[in-house]
Design a protein around this motif. Sequence first.
Motif, PDB file in Angstrom:
ATOM      1  N   TRP A 139       0.841  -1.402   0.026  1.00 57.12           N
ATOM      2  CA  TRP A 139       0.101   0.023   0.082  1.00 57.12           C
ATOM      3  C   TRP A 139       1.019   1.329   0.019  1.00 57.12           C
ATOM      4  CZ3 TRP A 139      -5.312   0.774   1.015  1.00 57.12           C
ATOM      5  CH2 TRP A 139      -6.248  -0.190   0.457  1.00 57.12           C
ATOM      6  N   LEU A 140       2.013   1.240   0.673  1.00 55.32           N
ATOM      7  CA  LEU A 140       2.966   2.378   0.777  1.00 55.32           C
ATOM      8  C   LEU A 140       3.575   2.607  -0.633  1.00 55.32           C
ATOM      9  CD1 LEU A 140       4.594   1.948   4.145  1.00 55.32           C
ATOM     10  CD2 LEU A 140       2.780   3.449   3.630  1.00 55.32           C
ATOM     11  N   ASP A 141       3.908   1.432  -1.273  1.00 61.58           N
ATOM     12  CA  ASP A 141       4.438   1.288  -2.690  1.00 61.58           C
ATOM     13  C   ASP A 141       3.523   2.160  -3.625  1.00 61.58           C
ATOM     14  OD1 ASP A 141       6.947   0.748  -1.847  1.00 61.58           O
ATOM     15  OD2 ASP A 141       6.290  -1.578  -2.577  1.00 61.58           O
ATOM     16  N   ARG A 142       2.117   1.457  -3.417  1.00 61.31           N
ATOM     17  CA  ARG A 142       1.056   1.936  -4.540  1.00 61.31           C
ATOM     18  C   ARG A 142       0.492   3.263  -4.387  1.00 61.31           C
ATOM     19  NH1 ARG A 142      -4.459  -1.667  -5.358  1.00 61.31           N
ATOM     20  NH2 ARG A 142      -4.731  -0.529  -7.099  1.00 61.31           N
ATOM     21  N   PHE A 143       0.194   3.505  -3.129  1.00 59.59           N
ATOM     22  CA  PHE A 143      -0.402   4.950  -2.690  1.00 59.59           C
ATOM     23  C   PHE A 143       0.499   6.212  -2.359  1.00 59.59           C
ATOM     24  CE2 PHE A 143      -3.438   1.531  -2.540  1.00 59.59           C
ATOM     25  CZ  PHE A 143      -4.407   1.563  -3.535  1.00 59.59           C
ATOM     26  N   ALA A 144       1.648   5.750  -1.920  1.00 54.82           N
ATOM     27  CA  ALA A 144       2.613   6.918  -1.441  1.00 54.82           C
ATOM     28  C   ALA A 144       1.943   7.963  -0.598  1.00 54.82           C
ATOM     29  CB  ALA A 144       3.127   7.526  -2.681  1.00 54.82           C
TER      30      ALA A 144
ATOM     31  N   GLY B 207      -2.602  -8.681  20.135  1.00 52.08           N
ATOM     32  CA  GLY B 207      -2.880  -8.392  18.444  1.00 52.08           C
ATOM     33  C   GLY B 207      -2.971  -7.098  18.185  1.00 52.08           C
ATOM     34  N   THR B 208      -3.554  -6.373  18.775  1.00 50.13           N
ATOM     35  CA  THR B 208      -3.775  -5.041  18.160  1.00 50.13           C
ATOM     36  C   THR B 208      -2.533  -4.251  17.971  1.00 50.13           C
ATOM     37  OG1 THR B 208      -6.059  -4.929  18.671  1.00 50.13           O
ATOM     38  CG2 THR B 208      -5.040  -2.864  18.481  1.00 50.13           C
ATOM     39  N   ALA B 209      -1.822  -4.569  19.328  1.00 54.41           N
ATOM     40  CA  ALA B 209      -0.584  -3.815  19.562  1.00 54.41           C
ATOM     41  C   ALA B 209       0.763  -4.331  18.627  1.00 54.41           C
ATOM     42  CB  ALA B 209       0.029  -3.733  21.028  1.00 54.41           C
ATOM     43  N   GLN B 210       0.611  -5.572  18.348  1.00 53.89           N
ATOM     44  CA  GLN B 210       1.432  -6.106  17.357  1.00 53.89           C
ATOM     45  C   GLN B 210       1.301  -5.702  15.917  1.00 53.89           C
ATOM     46  OE1 GLN B 210       0.649 -10.016  18.627  1.00 53.89           O
ATOM     47  NE2 GLN B 210       2.486 -10.400  19.730  1.00 53.89           N
ATOM     48  N   ALA B 211       0.157  -5.651  15.586  1.00 56.71           N
ATOM     49  CA  ALA B 211      -0.045  -5.167  14.238  1.00 56.71           C
ATOM     50  C   ALA B 211       0.212  -3.537  14.115  1.00 56.71           C
ATOM     51  CB  ALA B 211      -1.519  -5.497  13.763  1.00 56.71           C
ATOM     52  N   SER B 212      -0.272  -2.967  15.184  1.00 58.36           N
ATOM     53  CA  SER B 212       0.113  -1.469  15.288  1.00 58.36           C
ATOM     54  C   SER B 212       1.692  -1.116  15.081  1.00 58.36           C
ATOM     55  CB  SER B 212      -0.491  -0.928  16.587  1.00 58.36           C
ATOM     56  OG  SER B 212      -0.077   0.379  16.671  1.00 58.36           O
ATOM     57  N   GLY B 213       2.383  -2.028  15.963  1.00 58.19           N
ATOM     58  CA  GLY B 213       3.740  -1.972  15.672  1.00 58.19           C
ATOM     59  C   GLY B 213       4.266  -2.268  14.357  1.00 58.19           C
ATOM     60  N   VAL B 214       3.907  -3.126  13.736  1.00 53.06           N
ATOM     61  CA  VAL B 214       4.237  -3.296  12.321  1.00 53.06           C
ATOM     62  C   VAL B 214       3.790  -2.126  11.523  1.00 53.06           C
ATOM     63  CG1 VAL B 214       3.628  -4.755  10.429  1.00 53.06           C
ATOM     64  CG2 VAL B 214       4.123  -6.119  12.556  1.00 53.06           C
ATOM     65  N   ALA B 215       2.793  -1.718  11.453  1.00 50.06           N
ATOM     66  CA  ALA B 215       2.284  -0.625  10.558  1.00 50.06           C
ATOM     67  C   ALA B 215       3.346   0.680  10.943  1.00 50.06           C
ATOM     68  CB  ALA B 215       0.900  -0.189  10.740  1.00 50.06           C
ATOM     69  N   THR B 216       3.667   0.980  12.261  1.00 53.91           N
ATOM     70  CA  THR B 216       4.326   2.134  12.654  1.00 53.91           C
ATOM     71  C   THR B 216       5.946   1.792  12.119  1.00 53.91           C
ATOM     72  OG1 THR B 216       3.229   2.520  14.648  1.00 53.91           O
ATOM     73  CG2 THR B 216       5.196   3.310  14.752  1.00 53.91           C
ATOM     74  N   LEU B 217       6.377   0.559  12.395  1.00 56.64           N
ATOM     75  CA  LEU B 217       7.773   0.295  11.643  1.00 56.64           C
ATOM     76  C   LEU B 217       7.731   0.585  10.370  1.00 56.64           C
ATOM     77  CD1 LEU B 217      10.525  -1.004  12.402  1.00 56.64           C
ATOM     78  CD2 LEU B 217       9.423  -3.303  11.899  1.00 56.64           C
ATOM     79  N   VAL B 218       6.906  -0.191   9.620  1.00 53.79           N
ATOM     80  CA  VAL B 218       6.977  -0.044   8.185  1.00 53.79           C
ATOM     81  C   VAL B 218       6.938   1.261   7.595  1.00 53.79           C
ATOM     82  CG1 VAL B 218       5.674  -0.650   6.037  1.00 53.79           C
ATOM     83  CG2 VAL B 218       5.974  -2.229   7.776  1.00 53.79           C
ATOM     84  N   ALA B 219       6.216   2.041   8.189  1.00 48.45           N
ATOM     85  CA  ALA B 219       6.267   3.827   7.629  1.00 48.45           C
ATOM     86  C   ALA B 219       7.267   4.339   8.294  1.00 48.45           C
ATOM     87  CB  ALA B 219       4.863   4.234   8.457  1.00 48.45           C
TER      88      ALA B 219
ATOM     89  N   ARG C  79      10.468   3.122   8.693  1.00 47.39           N
ATOM     90  CA  ARG C  79      11.571   2.598   7.897  1.00 47.39           C
ATOM     91  C   ARG C  79      11.484   3.400   6.775  1.00 47.39           C
ATOM     92  NH1 ARG C  79      10.131  -3.252   6.691  1.00 47.39           N
ATOM     93  NH2 ARG C  79      10.634  -3.484   8.629  1.00 47.39           N
ATOM     94  N   ARG C  80      10.513   4.041   6.047  1.00 50.29           N
ATOM     95  CA  ARG C  80      10.426   4.743   4.810  1.00 50.29           C
ATOM     96  C   ARG C  80      10.527   6.396   5.157  1.00 50.29           C
ATOM     97  NH1 ARG C  80       7.359   2.135   0.275  1.00 50.29           N
ATOM     98  NH2 ARG C  80       7.400  -0.039   0.714  1.00 50.29           N
ATOM     99  N   GLY C  81      10.570   6.773   6.593  1.00 50.91           N
ATOM    100  CA  GLY C  81      10.571   7.987   6.628  1.00 50.91           C
ATOM    101  C   GLY C  81       9.158   8.701   6.488  1.00 50.91           C
ATOM    102  N   ILE C  82       8.250   7.950   6.657  1.00 49.86           N
ATOM    103  CA  ILE C  82       6.583   8.565   6.715  1.00 49.86           C
ATOM    104  C   ILE C  82       6.296   8.879   7.728  1.00 49.86           C
ATOM    105  CG2 ILE C  82       4.500   8.107   5.943  1.00 49.86           C
ATOM    106  CD1 ILE C  82       5.336   6.052   3.656  1.00 49.86           C
ATOM    107  N   PRO C  83       5.811  10.036   8.426  1.00 52.44           N
ATOM    108  CA  PRO C  83       5.349  10.286   9.566  1.00 52.44           C
ATOM    109  C   PRO C  83       4.355   9.343  10.029  1.00 52.44           C
ATOM    110  CG  PRO C  83       5.570  12.500   8.235  1.00 52.44           C
ATOM    111  CD  PRO C  83       5.746  11.162   7.395  1.00 52.44           C
ATOM    112  N   VAL C  84       4.167   8.887  11.301  1.00 56.36           N
ATOM    113  CA  VAL C  84       3.169   8.170  11.859  1.00 56.36           C
ATOM    114  C   VAL C  84       2.324   8.859  12.946  1.00 56.36           C
ATOM    115  CG1 VAL C  84       2.603   5.924  12.985  1.00 56.36           C
ATOM    116  CG2 VAL C  84       4.486   6.151  11.190  1.00 56.36           C
TER     117      VAL C  84
END
Length: 174
Positions: free
Chosen positions: A56-61, A81-93, A95-100
């Motif tokens: 989604w980050l690649d496709r929608f920038a 589970g919610t915290a783990q998924a939240s952590g993944v989303a935060t980390l992925v963004a 890593r690309r320098g996208i503000p979270v």
Amino acid sequence: MRVLGVDPGLTRCGLGVVDGMPGRPLSLVAVDVVRTSAQDELGGRLLAIEAAIEQWLDRFAPDTVAVERVFSQHNVRTVMGTAQASGVATLVAARRGIPVVTHTPSEVKAAVSGSGRADKAQVAAMVTRLLRLDVRPSPADASDALALAICQVWRGSAQRRLQAAAAAAGRERR
């Protein structure tokens, strides 16, 4: 401004992208729900969520990623589970320098419906109306992700203006 909203969850992780500016009509760009099976191994589930968010980050920038802030519930397993998924989303963004940014459920409800105590049906109805959609996004994780994105479009712009004004005032004092 383009915002990716993430309603984190291990079984269903809502993703929604909205374009908009305060005072102007909002536009739906995309919405979906990443599903993983409770029978699958935790690491594999988190990798599936990571891969989907990366796509989604690649496709929608998006300019910003808005994630629902994890809050305490009675079911500790759900919170984990919610915290783990939240952590993944935060980390992925990050890593690309996208503000979270994170927003509490009550902040999101208040932003889209005017009431921090709105139920899921009211939030979905307002998301449908604000984005001028013919049908309500379904399941609720989808409309929740869009509500997060809408909240950030509206509140994030105000926060940026306040920060810019404070920075300008600080420069004037020097």
